[in-house]
Scaffold this active site. Structure first.
Site, PDB file in Angstrom:
ATOM      1  N   TRP A 344       0.842  -1.202   0.000  1.00  0.00           N
ATOM      2  CA  TRP A 344       0.000   0.000   0.000  1.00  0.00           C
ATOM      3  C   TRP A 344       0.878   1.252   0.000  1.00  0.00           C
ATOM      4  O   TRP A 344       0.544   2.258  -0.627  1.00  0.00           O
ATOM      5  CB  TRP A 344      -0.919  -0.002   1.240  1.00  0.00           C
ATOM      6  N   HIS A 345       2.026   1.159   0.712  1.00  0.00           N
ATOM      7  CA  HIS A 345       2.891   2.333   0.809  1.00  0.00           C
ATOM      8  C   HIS A 345       3.605   2.641  -0.501  1.00  0.00           C
ATOM      9  O   HIS A 345       3.937   3.786  -0.768  1.00  0.00           O
ATOM     10  CB  HIS A 345       3.934   2.144   1.921  1.00  0.00           C
ATOM     11  N   GLY A 346       3.863   1.634  -1.287  1.00  0.00           N
ATOM     12  CA  GLY A 346       4.548   1.916  -2.536  1.00  0.00           C
ATOM     13  C   GLY A 346       4.807   0.654  -3.319  1.00  0.00           C
ATOM     14  O   GLY A 346       4.838  -0.449  -2.758  1.00  0.00           O
ATOM     15  N   PHE A 508       2.346   8.208  -1.434  1.00  0.00           N
ATOM     16  CA  PHE A 508       1.598   6.973  -1.235  1.00  0.00           C
ATOM     17  C   PHE A 508       0.146   7.164  -1.621  1.00  0.00           C
ATOM     18  O   PHE A 508      -0.652   6.310  -1.485  1.00  0.00           O
ATOM     19  CB  PHE A 508       1.708   6.487   0.207  1.00  0.00           C
TER      20      PHE A 508
END
Lengths: 508, 85
Positions: A344-346, A508
């Protein structure tokens, strides 16, 4: 539009003035708020503002259809849910993961295959890549897409589960989804918390938590413009750019610096978001609660980016079965949750590694707590806060547990920040070599240490630890509160460097 | 959201908050107009720069005449420049 800029200050003043002036005309006020939010987002790219609008339209339509269907038509209801999930995850997947999937997963496989097949295949692949890369480079990640997609998902899933009802009107839902305060970097506010506020709209006779709002905005600006910017430009960025040029102690300080920078940067955004929303009469949940004082990794996730960790718990971990289906299934569920949390963050292998590190450590931590309970007969539930430390440690032990968890998290930030696995190896190698490779220690200056410590101390502003101060500030005459806030902001601006870097979580 | 202290926090009426925000903006502009004007001067040439210079010019001149830019300058010289040297 960045929070700590004159443009945002001007924008917010106009919104604040119009929002309270239009209190007698709720529909106009809602329409104005939506236009303001779209302007805020469209200031960066109007095309993506239209995409946000389309997302609001589709998700609200899906939620209304699901809610309108009678109970026997559960399969139709499920179809609408699947359609909404495909729409939202498709949107996120296309913008965020296409490049990663093609560039880091599919192409390396094709490269290996083409080498085995022969020179013709290699030549074809080279030509194909030459055509593909310009197309991939045109895919620009819309700011905050991960945040508003998760908000939209929580809305449709909650309506499907019957936990909330659809918003009274599309305008209310669009205001929930696009509200500028938390649009680009959270907190991820649940529909059940914000949609009713958007429907009702704050009344002019209500009282606002203005003292807390002023404190949060000012402390957020201090954390971002003074601390996070300094830590980024003087410690974290140089060390992560070229770790081989620094000695072990300097690299270690760079890692500490990044840990404090990311906390100051991200919590600053949340603070300013919560503060500006409060001034408009809206309440958001807290997003941080002194994360580096956690005594276990489980405790850390109850304190860091609370709105994301609770989202992952409620919409991923628990639907997967949570901890109800035995030890091994719980471990798998934890790992899946944290791997997806990392992604989800990257879209990068290092984020996946970061998620895997947290997931695996949490599995081990949980196993340790369960084993300890079996040995010593404690009945504490491994899911109950604060887990490990409550079961195993007491008194001074907690202090050491905090130091241990802080260093674990710092290690995981290396994975998070590095971007490439090779850089992680270089960073760890530099720390391990200590002063063998580069002996000179250059970063351990008084200012650096003081700023790291100050950043660490700002955690004590989190939650409602200072509620007495907020109360006192709210009791001040309006002109006095405004004057004090203006003086404090002037000091903050004088202390900060010129120019403000974007917030880390924007990507993000 | 369901914090035990939340109920104890006494609020500020909207009217008083509007006064606070208005005073805040007026004072922030008065104390920082010169610095703001100078930062716009460092922007690349173009219509946006010209527009914002014309907007911030009068408050910056007033702020300079009334010496309201001194507090920021003082903090910047004594602490800010030392931190950001």
């Amino acid at each position: 539009m960045l929070f700590p800029t004159a443009v945002f200050a001007l924008f917010f003043f106009a919104v604040f003035a119009a929002h309270w002036s239009l209190a007698a005309w709720p529909r106009t006020r809602k329409a104005f708020l939506l236009c303001a939010s779209l302007f805020f987002y469209g200031y960066w790219s109007w095309k993506f503002a239209l995409m946000l609008l389309a997302s609001a339209l589709f998700n609200h339509a899906a939620a209304r259809r699901m809610h309108a269907l009678p109970v026997p038509e559960a399969s139709k209801k499920r179809c609408w849910l699947v359609a909404a999930l495909v729409f939202n995850l498709g949107l996120l997947g296309f913008w965020k993961y296409t490049g990663f999937l093609i560039g880091d997963v599919i192409l390396p496989i094709l490269r290996m295959a083409s080498i085995r097949i022969g020179p013709d295949a290699v030549q074809w692949l080279v030509g194909f890549q030459e055509e593909l890369f310009p197309v991939l480079s045109r895919i620009i990640l819309p700011v905050g897409i991960s945040f508003f997609t998760f908000q939209a998902l929580s809305y449709v899933i909650d309506v499907y589960r019957g936990k909330t009802v659809p918003a009274a009107s599309w305008l209310d839902f669009a205001n929930y989804l696009a509200f500028f305060s938390q649009l680009v970097a959270g907190p991820i506010v649940r529909a059940k918390d914000l949609v009713p506020q958007m429907e009702q709209m704050p009344h002019r006779a209500s009282s606002l938590d203005s003292g807390r709002a002023a404190f949060l905005i000012l402390s957020g600006l201090f954390k971002k413009t003074v601390l996070a910017n300094w830590l980024a430009s003087r410690l974290a960025d140089p060390v992560f750019a070229w770790p081989a040029a620094y000695s072990g102690p300097d690299v270690l300080l760079g890692v500490y610096g990044y840990a404090i920078q990311i906390y100051c940067d991200f919590s600053a955004y949340s603070d300013i978001a919560i503060g500006t929303a409060l001034l408009l009469g809206f309440k958001f949940p807290d997003n941080f609660n002194a994360p580096y004082l956690a005594t276990s990794l489980q405790d850390f996730w109850r304190r860091w980016h609370i709105s994301l960790s609770t989202w992952l718990r409620d919409y991923l971990y628990i639907p997967l079965g949570g901890s109800r289906r035995g030890t091994s299934r719980t471990a798998v569920n934890l790992l899946i949750t944290f791997l997806l949390g990392g992604l989800w963050h990257g879209a990068a292998w290092t984020f996946l590694l970061w998620g895997a590190f947290h997931g695996v450590y949490l599995i081990l931590e949980r196993a340790f707590v369960t084993g300890w309970q079996r040995l010593f007969g404690s009945r504490t539930d491994p899911d109950s806060a604060p887990g490990l430390s409550k079961v195993v440690f007491a008194g001074a032990g907690r202090f050491f547990a905090r130091i241990w968890v802080f260093h674990l998290v710092c290690f995981s930030w290396i994975l998070f920040r590095a971007g490439e696995v090779e850089l992680v190896r270089e960073m760890l190698g530099a720390i391990a070599a200590w002063r063998n490779a580069v002996s000179e220690v250059v970063l351990w200056e008084t200012t650096a240490v003081l700023i790291v410590i100050t950043g660490f101390i700002t955690q004590f502003f989190d939650g409602r630890r200072l509620w007495r101060l907020y109360q006192g500030m709210s009791r001040l005459p309006g002109w006095l509160l405004g004057a004090i806030a203006a003086l404090v902001l002037t000091v903050i601006l004088a202390l900060g460097p010129e120019g403000v870097a974007p917030f880390i979580y924007f990507q993000f | 959201m369901s914090n035990p202290h939340e109920e104890k926090t006494s609020g500020m009426p909207v009217r008083r908050t509007i006064v606070a925000v208005t005073v805040f903006y007026a004072l922030v502009l008065a104390l920082n107009a010169v610095a703001l004007h100078e930062s716009i001067e460092r922007q690349p040439f173009g219509p946006a720069r010209t527009f914002w210079l014309s907007v911030t010019g009068p408050p910056a001149a007033a702020s300079r005449a009334l010496r309201l830019d001194r507090p920021r300058e003082f903090v910047n010289k004594t602490l800010g420049s030392r931190i950001n040297h």
